[in-house]
Design a protein around this motif. Structure first.
Motif, PDB file in Angstrom:
ATOM      1  N   HIS A 129       3.567   3.602   2.988  1.00 20.59           N
ATOM      2  CA  HIS A 129       2.168   3.587   2.530  1.00 20.59           C
ATOM      3  C   HIS A 129       1.636   5.013   2.354  1.00 20.59           C
ATOM      4  CE1 HIS A 129       2.361  -0.642   3.954  1.00 20.59           C
ATOM      5  NE2 HIS A 129       1.543  -0.818   2.929  1.00 20.59           N
ATOM      6  N   ARG A 130       1.981   5.875   3.288  1.00 21.64           N
ATOM      7  CA  ARG A 130       1.517   7.259   3.196  1.00 21.64           C
ATOM      8  C   ARG A 130       2.052   7.919   1.911  1.00 21.64           C
ATOM      9  NH1 ARG A 130       3.376  12.365   6.892  1.00 21.64           N
ATOM     10  NH2 ARG A 130       5.297  11.164   6.864  1.00 21.64           N
ATOM     11  N   ALA A 131       3.344   7.717   1.662  1.00 17.66           N
ATOM     12  CA  ALA A 131       3.951   8.311   0.469  1.00 17.66           C
ATOM     13  C   ALA A 131       3.325   7.744  -0.802  1.00 17.66           C
ATOM     14  CB  ALA A 131       5.460   8.058   0.476  1.00 17.66           C
ATOM     15  N   TRP A 132       3.126   6.457  -0.799  1.00 17.89           N
ATOM     16  CA  TRP A 132       2.606   5.778  -1.991  1.00 17.89           C
ATOM     17  C   TRP A 132       1.178   6.245  -2.308  1.00 17.89           C
ATOM     18  CZ3 TRP A 132       5.086   4.035  -5.746  1.00 17.89           C
ATOM     19  CH2 TRP A 132       4.589   3.071  -6.627  1.00 17.89           C
ATOM     20  N   ASP A 133       0.366   6.286  -1.264  1.00 18.08           N
ATOM     21  CA  ASP A 133      -1.025   6.713  -1.469  1.00 18.08           C
ATOM     22  C   ASP A 133      -1.081   8.153  -1.971  1.00 18.08           C
ATOM     23  OD1 ASP A 133      -1.822   4.245  -0.696  1.00 18.08           O
ATOM     24  OD2 ASP A 133      -2.387   4.810   1.353  1.00 18.08           O
ATOM     25  N   LYS A 134      -0.212   8.983  -1.385  1.00 21.81           N
ATOM     26  CA  LYS A 134      -0.196  10.389  -1.791  1.00 21.81           C
ATOM     27  C   LYS A 134       0.203  10.507  -3.272  1.00 21.81           C
ATOM     28  CE  LYS A 134       1.541  14.902  -0.334  1.00 21.81           C
ATOM     29  NZ  LYS A 134       2.402  15.686   0.535  1.00 21.81           N
ATOM     30  N   ALA A 135       1.188   9.712  -3.660  1.00 21.96           N
ATOM     31  CA  ALA A 135       1.678   9.770  -5.046  1.00 21.96           C
ATOM     32  C   ALA A 135       0.608   9.280  -6.027  1.00 21.96           C
ATOM     33  CB  ALA A 135       2.944   8.928  -5.183  1.00 21.96           C
ATOM     34  N   LEU A 136      -0.001   8.153  -5.705  1.00 21.21           N
ATOM     35  CA  LEU A 136      -1.005   7.590  -6.623  1.00 21.21           C
ATOM     36  C   LEU A 136      -2.177   8.546  -6.780  1.00 21.21           C
ATOM     37  CD1 LEU A 136      -1.104   3.808  -5.576  1.00 21.21           C
ATOM     38  CD2 LEU A 136       0.180   4.855  -7.446  1.00 21.21           C
ATOM     39  N   GLU A 137      -2.526   9.177  -5.674  1.00 18.02           N
ATOM     40  CA  GLU A 137      -3.640  10.107  -5.737  1.00 18.02           C
ATOM     41  C   GLU A 137      -3.256  11.356  -6.541  1.00 18.02           C
ATOM     42  OE1 GLU A 137      -5.479  11.007  -1.929  1.00 18.02           O
ATOM     43  OE2 GLU A 137      -6.415  12.745  -2.916  1.00 18.02           O
ATOM     44  N   ALA A 138      -2.033  11.826  -6.314  1.00 12.38           N
ATOM     45  CA  ALA A 138      -1.599  13.056  -6.994  1.00 12.38           C
ATOM     46  C   ALA A 138      -1.610  12.903  -8.516  1.00 12.38           C
ATOM     47  CB  ALA A 138      -0.195  13.445  -6.521  1.00 12.38           C
ATOM     48  N   ARG A 172       3.256  -3.607  -4.825  1.00 12.83           N
ATOM     49  CA  ARG A 172       4.156  -2.852  -3.942  1.00 12.83           C
ATOM     50  C   ARG A 172       3.468  -2.601  -2.598  1.00 12.83           C
ATOM     51  NH1 ARG A 172       5.766  -1.056  -9.020  1.00 12.83           N
ATOM     52  NH2 ARG A 172       8.025  -0.931  -9.283  1.00 12.83           N
ATOM     53  N   ARG A 173       2.237  -2.130  -2.676  1.00 13.77           N
ATOM     54  CA  ARG A 173       1.529  -1.746  -1.454  1.00 13.77           C
ATOM     55  C   ARG A 173       1.444  -2.903  -0.449  1.00 13.77           C
ATOM     56  NH1 ARG A 173      -2.605   1.971  -1.236  1.00 13.77           N
ATOM     57  NH2 ARG A 173      -3.088   1.589  -3.425  1.00 13.77           N
ATOM     58  N   ILE A 174       1.148  -4.104  -0.941  1.00 17.28           N
ATOM     59  CA  ILE A 174       0.963  -5.201   0.018  1.00 17.28           C
ATOM     60  C   ILE A 174       2.291  -5.729   0.554  1.00 17.28           C
ATOM     61  CG2 ILE A 174      -1.293  -5.870  -0.932  1.00 17.28           C
ATOM     62  CD1 ILE A 174       0.029  -8.210  -2.293  1.00 17.28           C
ATOM     63  N   ASN A 175       3.379  -5.283  -0.043  1.00 17.01           N
ATOM     64  CA  ASN A 175       4.677  -5.769   0.446  1.00 17.01           C
ATOM     65  C   ASN A 175       5.530  -4.718   1.166  1.00 17.01           C
ATOM     66  OD1 ASN A 175       5.118  -8.703  -0.373  1.00 17.01           O
ATOM     67  ND2 ASN A 175       4.262  -7.795  -2.252  1.00 17.01           N
ATOM     68  N   PHE A 176       5.073  -3.466   1.168  1.00 14.68           N
ATOM     69  CA  PHE A 176       5.847  -2.424   1.860  1.00 14.68           C
ATOM     70  C   PHE A 176       6.089  -2.772   3.324  1.00 14.68           C
ATOM     71  CE2 PHE A 176       4.118   1.102  -1.082  1.00 14.68           C
ATOM     72  CZ  PHE A 176       5.285   1.117  -1.839  1.00 14.68           C
ATOM     73  N   ILE A 177       7.235  -2.363   3.811  1.00 10.88           N
ATOM     74  CA  ILE A 177       7.476  -2.368   5.254  1.00 10.88           C
ATOM     75  C   ILE A 177       6.484  -1.370   5.843  1.00 10.88           C
ATOM     76  CG2 ILE A 177       9.163  -1.832   7.049  1.00 10.88           C
ATOM     77  CD1 ILE A 177      11.325  -2.324   4.738  1.00 10.88           C
ATOM     78  N   ARG A 178       5.762  -1.779   6.878  1.00 13.61           N
ATOM     79  CA  ARG A 178       4.751  -0.888   7.460  1.00 13.61           C
ATOM     80  C   ARG A 178       5.407   0.130   8.388  1.00 13.61           C
ATOM     81  NH1 ARG A 178       3.002  -5.725   9.008  1.00 13.61           N
ATOM     82  NH2 ARG A 178       3.292  -5.030  11.169  1.00 13.61           N
ATOM     83  N   ALA A 179       4.765   1.252   8.569  1.00 17.22           N
ATOM     84  CA  ALA A 179       5.304   2.312   9.434  1.00 17.22           C
ATOM     85  C   ALA A 179       5.598   1.808  10.838  1.00 17.22           C
ATOM     86  CB  ALA A 179       4.336   3.489   9.470  1.00 17.22           C
ATOM     87  N   ASP A 180       4.762   0.877  11.325  1.00 19.02           N
ATOM     88  CA  ASP A 180       4.958   0.398  12.708  1.00 19.02           C
ATOM     89  C   ASP A 180       6.097  -0.612  12.815  1.00 19.02           C
ATOM     90  OD1 ASP A 180       3.968  -2.053  11.836  1.00 19.02           O
ATOM     91  OD2 ASP A 180       1.922  -1.604  12.455  1.00 19.02           O
TER      92      ASP A 180
END
Lengths: 806, 164
Positions: free
Chosen positions: A441-450, A415-423
């Motif tokens: 990416h921000r949401a995903w990283d936050k979720a995985l970490e949580a 998922r991470r490598i295919n997400f539409i990037r923020a920019d």
């Protein structure tokens, strides 16, 4: 006015505006049993209506004998299609451009179809009347499989359409075919799939289910023969649209129709459509001259009004060996039942299924949807869903998992490598949408970490080892989902229902003493509009939310709007509310400048007042300004302080979220235990965090039901197998998991306050999340895909078929 | 069909009316007496929207005949507010903790919680989840309902202690 000692933070908090977890104003009535739902309405001389329903899924109606029924004490009338035909009301238009029998016209197409309408003095007499109507049927061959329905020799279901090669949405290629709808680039997608390093393929069924609000559908129709005015109270998610449709099909002038949606006991899409019960109640009231109430039983509800989903989605997804997705193809066989009665915007007969590229940057894609008639109930409604977004999200989130298996990759990383990037926002998707904003990416990283993703995977691996060593019979599944919704239909240029543009509206009136009333074109069904829309106004014009009454649902008083469904209230009516408030603020600014004897440009808005720039001690509060609007003759300014806004959104909004579920599965019983469910939602600006959290809990619970056991099922004869709550799974507090909620905030750039809508996200996101958890538990044993619902028996069957029972 | 006189105590007051023998208690309450707090959600005893309290037990009034209620003592959600009209503790806690959305299940939920907290004044979360499982909610996912019931228990217990 001399409260200038009050700190700005206190003045702001006193408003209970945006961001405040304001307690709901609705609850004072509801907790005391003082709600006013449609079945609570009691009018003088009111009659009760009930349906004779077909026991067969496909049959000719040879005769309907009313005599015995009319002899039943209390029965006043029995309506059949023959009675409605002279009025042209034996059929009615559906919201999808098809037509539907109000009462069986020569044949029936699904079990539970309305055949006759009995009108009696009370519900018991009506039921007696229903039992006494004698209907003779001649059974016809039944088709419940949408693929079989398209065989050349399949029975003809819709004889009324025989020979018609053009439908409401283009060519029909078979007598049971409704439409074909396409999006994207077929040739380019085929080319990519043909040359791809890796292609994963799967058939994914999102089974038939039902919104099942706790309150069923119903109405009270009352034709006043003296004034010629028809009033209909009902469970309508779109009261204005109902008024217009009622006028068009009945010929009653629209100003002589008043539609009122009282309190609604949950809607979830069930209460958008127009149902035979409404038409029959109106006709019965005209015929008898008395008010007529019709309220569905639960069985009526589950059998006849508004199923959802039933999409067979054949997917092919292409990628490079290292996991970059290069193309996506989806073909849908959409089972619409006997009539096409889904409630999508006209140009979107498959709703917004073309959001099926999800959160991923997929360069090329193609979607094709074939709508098919079968001998099942009509509907295909947007159940807590912005028009097939749930199906789209389930499809792509399963396809990602299927691709991850094919690639031997971790699905979170894929998922991470295919997400539409923020920019990349605003992002143009291959299937035609412009995503407004996101930071996946921000949401995903936050979720995985949580959730401690890496540790969870390690624990899962250990459990697998223990399982293989015979130390445990329970597996762990980690369900992942990153969904992107498309909500807030929508721009009038491409969204209408029956020609009615999908704008929405708000009218605000400020009273002389500084309190206010606001009326909207939407209607709450539990979302808490009376609480939250007042918060928007409070922040925009500085009147405390507690001083603002909010009204919806009465077409005689509310401005025209298209109603509440598809998470459109906040994106569209919420925007109209902010815009109407800004008109008031603009006028208030002129009044303040006049009172302060300065130029308009020399005052500025400050929380609850206008102050002279650079001289904050010189100000007029909104309360003072409101009074001045009514008692001063101000040159060049009309008296009063009111505004209305009709808001046509420039785009949809695109809420998104990252959900992670940890599930334990008992391989021998097929039973499951949800160990944790983490839901991160980004719905842009958050108006009332308490209400958002409640929406997430509720939507995720509906998703839990759908994924883990709930279905509308038929046998081969077309018998409905899940028509009561004995068979139709609705989780209790005992089964329902505990949820942990979280958020990021990525405002919508085009919405006046940046809000995106949240009501449907948790249903959209949780279904693939629960389903992926089940699949993930069995991934090491070779499971690629298994259809929902994942009830105990089906999960046991997965384990059994994989040889896990020895 | 001949009607039979039915009389019982409702929220502390004697009520009476006529009912066919087949008339369900929920219809008698809602249609004959005009007590519309209890709702109808399923007619098969599953959803609990029609829950009322009868002689000290939670009952589903869609599965009782009105005549069976004769001589009994019934409490509905209408009887749970404070005498001065303000919200009772459980009602207030449902509001405080956002334990309701559309409000349709709420009267049954609150009436059931009222009885549960008399049966089990200091319940665990598990006991609340089990004890409330006869009442379905489609909006809240129960999390805040459970929170509201637990908070009600704490409030009621604190008030009881203060009174002792």
């Amino acid at each position: 006015m001399k409260d200038d000692a009050t700190a700005p933070a206190d003045r702001s908090a006193g408003l209970k505006g945006l961001g405040c977890s304001r307690k709901r104003v609705e609850d004072v009535r509801f907790t005391q049993g003082r709600g006013n739902y449609v079945d609570d309405i009691k009018l003088k001389g009111m009659l009760s209506g009930d349906f004779v329903r077909s026991p067969y899924a496909h049959a000719r109606v040879v005769s309907v004998d009313k005599d015995a029924a009319l002899a039943v004490p209390g029965v006043l009338a029995v309506l059949t299609a023959q009675d409605l035909e002279p009025l042209g009301l034996h059929w009615m238009p559906t919201l999808a451009g098809d037509r539907q029998m109000v009462l069986a016209d020569g044949k029936v197409l699904f079990q539970g179809q309305e055949v006759a309408f009995v009108v009696a003095t009370d519900r018991y007499a009506a039921a007696d009347g229903v039992a006494a109507v004698e209907v003779e049927y001649e059974e016809l061959p039944v088709v419940t499989d949408p693929f079989r329905a398209l065989d050349p020799d399949a029975p003809v279901l819709r004889e009324d359409l025989e020979g018609k090669t053009e439908g409401a949405h283009g060519a029909r290629r078979h007598h049971n075919h409704i439409f074909t709808w396409e999006a994207g680039d077929r040739e380019a997608t085929e080319a990519v799939l043909g040359e791809a390093e890796v292609v994963a393929e799967e058939m994914i069924h999102y089974h038939r289910t039902h919104p099942m609000p706790l309150e069923t559908c119903g109405c009270v129709a009352s034709m006043d023969k003296v004034t010629g005015k028809l009033t209909v109270w009902g469970t309508f998610q779109a009261p204005h649209a109902v008024r217009t449709v009622a006028s068009l099909i009945s010929g009653i002038a629209e100003h002589n129709i008043r539609i009122v949606s009282p309190d609604i006991g949950g809607g979830f899409g069930n209460k958008v459509g127009v149902y035979p019960g409404y038409v029959c109640s109106i006709v019965a009231s005209i015929v008898t001259g008395r008010p007529v109430k019709w309220v569905e039983s639960r069985m009526d509800n589950l059998m006849s009004t508004a199923f959802a989903r039933d999409y067979w989605m054949k997917g092919r997804i292409a990628a490079t060996k290292d996991g970059k997705i290069t193309g996506l193809r989806c073909h849908v066989t959409a089972d619409h039942g006997g009539f096409d009665a889904c409630a999508d915007p006209t140009k979107f007969p498959a709703g917004f299924m073309n959001i099926c590229t999800g959160s991923y940057d997929i360069p090329v894609a193609y979607l094709e949807v074939d709508g098919v008639y079968t001998n099942k109930a009509p509907g295909g409604v947007a159940y807590r869903c912005s028009f097939r977004v749930t199906e789209a999200a389930y499809f792509i989130e399963r396809m990602i998992e299927v691709l991850a298996i094919k690639l031997g990759m971790d699905a979170a990383e894929l998922r991470r490598i295919n997400f539409i990037r923020a920019d990349q926002f605003p992002y143009q998707s291959a299937l035609g949408w412009e995503y407004d904003s996101g930071d996946y990416h921000r949401a995903w990283d936050k979720a995985l970490e949580a959730v401690g993703y890496d540790a969870l995977r390690a624990e899962q691996a250990q459990r697998l080892e223990d399982f293989r060593a015979g130390k445990t019979r329970k597996l762990i599944g980690i369900g992942l989902t990153h969904f992107t919704e498309i909500v807030g239909a929508g721009p009038v240029k491409n969204c209408d229902i029956l020609g009615l543009g999908m704008f929405d509206s708000c009218e605000i009136r400020i009273h002389p003493t500084g309190s206010a009333i606001a009326r909207l074109g939407t209607i709450s069904q539990g979302q808490g509009h009376a609480t939250t829309f007042a918060q928007i106004i409070a922040s925009e014009i500085g009147i405390p939310a507690d001083d603002i009454t909010l009204e919806e649902g009465d077409t005689d008083t509310a401005p025209y709007g298209l109603g509440t469904y598809g998470s459109r209230s906040t994106p569209v009516a919420g925007a109209a509310t902010a815009m109407a408030a800004r008109k008031i603020r603009a006028k208030a600014q002129m009044i303040a400048a006049y009172l302060l004897e300065v130029h308009d440009d020399d005052v500025e808005f400050d929380i609850d007042r206008f102050a002279v720039k650079g001289a904050p001690e010189r100000f007029k509060t909104m309360k003072e300004i409101a009074f001045a609007a009514y008692n001063q003759a101000i040159p060049g300014i009309e008296p009063g302080l009111e505004a209305v806004s009709y808001y046509d959104p420039p785009n949809m909004t695109y809420p998104f979220g990252a959900y992670i579920c940890v599930m334990e599965i008992d391989v021998d019983t097929g039973d499951h235990d949800i160990r944790s469910f983490y839901a991160l939602d980004d719905c842009g600006t958050r108006i009332n965090p308490m209400i958002i959290e409640g929406q997430v809990h509720g939507g995720a619970t509906e998703g839990y039901a759908i994924a883990m056991g709930q279905e509308i099922a038929y046998d081969a004869m077309g018998n409905h197998k899940t028509a009561t709550l004995m068979d139709f799974f609705v989780p209790t507090s005992w089964e329902t998991p505990h949820y942990t909620t979280d958020f990021t905030v990525t405002p919508s750039p085009h919405h006046p306050i940046g809000a995106k809508g949240v009501g449907e996200s948790p249903n959209v996101g949780s279904v693939p999340c629960f389903s992926n958890a089940v699949h993930d538990a069995f991934r090491p044993f070779g499971l690629v895909h298994s259809h929902m619902p994942h009830d105990q028996w089906r999960v046991w069957k997965i384990a059994h078929d994989l040889g896990l029972h020895g | 069909m001949d009607k039979i006189p039915v009389t019982f105590t409702l929220n502390g007051e004697t009520v009476e009316g006529l009912a066919e023998p087949r008339m369900l208690l929920i219809h008698f309450l809602r249609e004959t007496l005009g007590v519309t707090g209890p709702h109808i959600g399923c007619e098969t005893s599953h959803c609990g929207a029609c829950t009322v309290d009868m002689d000290g037990r939670s009952v589903k009034s869609c599965t009782l005949f009105a005549v069976q209620a004769s001589g009994s003592e019934i409490v509905t959600v209408e009887g749970l507010a404070n005498p001065d009209g303000t919200l009772g503790v459980i009602q207030e806690m449902f509001r405080e903790h956002h334990g309701l959305q559309c409000g349709f299940c709420t009267p049954g939920m609150i009436t059931r919680a009222w009885r549960l907290l008399q049966e089990t004044p200091n319940p665990s979360e598990e006991q609340v989840r089990f004890g409330m499982a006869g009442n379905l909610c489609r909006c809240t996912g129960y999390q805040n309902i459970v929170k509201a019931v637990l908070a009600s228990a704490a409030e009621l217990n604190a008030a009881k202690e203060a009174a002792e």
